[in-house]
Design an enzyme around this catalytic site. Structure first.
Site, mmCIF file in Angstrom:
data_model
loop_
_atom_site.group_PDB
_atom_site.id
_atom_site.type_symbol
_atom_site.label_atom_id
_atom_site.label_comp_id
_atom_site.label_asym_id
_atom_site.label_seq_id
_atom_site.Cartn_x
_atom_site.Cartn_y
_atom_site.Cartn_z
ATOM 1 N N LYS A 45 -5.028 7.389 -28.577
ATOM 2 C CA LYS A 45 -5.340 6.249 -27.712
ATOM 3 C C LYS A 45 -4.240 6.087 -26.664
ATOM 4 O O LYS A 45 -3.051 6.165 -27.017
ATOM 5 C CB LYS A 45 -5.452 4.967 -28.550
ATOM 6 C CG LYS A 45 -5.585 3.678 -27.726
ATOM 7 C CD LYS A 45 -6.901 3.587 -26.965
ATOM 8 C CE LYS A 45 -6.946 2.383 -26.028
ATOM 9 N NZ LYS A 45 -8.163 2.358 -25.184
ATOM 10 N N CYS A 128 -7.331 3.715 -15.974
ATOM 11 C CA CYS A 128 -7.949 2.664 -16.783
ATOM 12 C C CYS A 128 -8.536 1.598 -15.860
ATOM 13 O O CYS A 128 -7.825 1.012 -15.050
ATOM 14 C CB CYS A 128 -6.943 2.015 -17.727
ATOM 15 S SG CYS A 128 -7.712 0.594 -18.571
#
Ligand code: DOR
Length: 310
Positions: A45, A128
């Site tokens: 992650k 992101c």
């Protein structure tokens, strides 16, 4: 026999499918399950310097054609992932994904990785879409140049960048010209298609809470965008820069298409969220069956060989 192996930097993947960053990879339990599955490796992650809880729920939703997410980078913090990797005994490559909500934090994170014993692949996430008030660095040419200048002033380990999807050929020209100036090991195309919107007609409401319902789109919706990004970058990047193809894969044929466009390995995101880790074995087998039917023995037999009309 069919050989599905592929290499990126110093790492050899026995199978070309790994998890996309953010999928089944936040905790040690999840990461160990990926390593125990038929995945060819593990991506962690995207880590920030400090742990983050992420955005308020609901923040992920599956649809028939894919998914929308606005997770907001929930993660255990960089030290947790460095520690996991240092204490994990595996033959499979582990790709350490790293990011930050400020450029200074991304630099500090990479300084910590440079100073650590970790010598594997690292993926700097420049894309992101889900941090409130923070645009995606990969859509800002000047900011992309600045961060890569600052990173490669000290970083000497194998590094890739996770890119947002681009939609205009001029954007590929401009980004590839920048990326080609740095000793990048690979690029990963694409992150989710940022700031899509899924609407619930019954409740007449958006489907996820953060950012008024806007979030990153994954799954079948985005396969043509992923194919285009992999193809366009393969046509423009120095051949030494490898490509991880990510976006919209649900079958072995989808993997085949991404490799035809030039992908070295391929990541699975939404399909693993929807089907679980068994997706790796199924899709590997579908790819091997398709290669056998076509008479291909290695991924290199068809990688990048996409044909065009005269
Ligand atoms: O779609 C995404 N969701 N891409 C990212 O890079 C981060 C993730 C999140 O945590 O929001």
């Amino acid at each position: 026999a069919i050989d599905l192996s592929a290499t990126i930097g110093n790492e050899t993947f026995q199978h070309p499918l790994i998890n996309a960053a953010g999928v089944w990879d936040e905790t040690a339990t999840e990461m160990n399950a990926v390593l125990a599955s038929d995945a060819g490796g593990l991506t962690t992650k995207s880590a920030t310097l400090a742990p983050r809880a992420g955005n308020p729920q609901p923040r992920y939703f599956d649809t028939d054609l894919g998914s929308i997410n606005s997770m907001g980078l929930p993660n255990q913090g960089l030290a947790y992932y460095l520690d996991f990797i240092a204490n994990t005994d595996t033959n499979k490559p582990i790709d350490l994904s790293v990011t930050g909500t400020k450029m200074a934090d991304q630099i500090d994170a990479l300084k910590q990785i440079q100073a650590s014993d970790f010598a594997g692949l690292c993926e700097l996430n420049l894309s992101c879409p889900n941090v409130v008030g923070k645009p995606q660095i990969g859509y800002d040419l000047e900011a992309t140049k600045e961060i890569l200048d600052r990173v490669f002033a000290f970083y000497t380990k194998p590094l890739g960048v996770k890119l947002p999807p681009y939609f205009d050929l001029q954007q590929y020209d401009a980004m590839a010209e920048i990326l080609n100036q740095y000793p990048l090991t690979y690029i990963n195309a694409i992150n989710s298609v940022g700031n899509g919107l899924v609407v619930d007609p019954e409740t007449e409401r958006v489907i996820i809470k953060p950012k008024g319902g806007f979030g990153g789109i994954g799954g079948k919706y985005i396969k043509p965008v992923a194919l285009a990004n992999v193809r366009a970058f393969r046509q423009r990047l120095r051949p030494e820069i490898k490509i991880i193809g990510t976006g919209g894969v649900t079958t072995g044929t989808d993997v085949f298409e991404l490799i035809l466009c030039g992908a070295d390995i391929v990541e699975l995101g939404t399909v693993v969220m929807q089907e679980g880790l068994d997706a790796f074995a199924r899709i590997n087998q579908e790819l091997a069956d398709l290669m056998a039917a076509k008479g291909y023995q290695n991924l290199a037999d068809f990688r990048g060989h996409l044909q065009e009309y005269d």
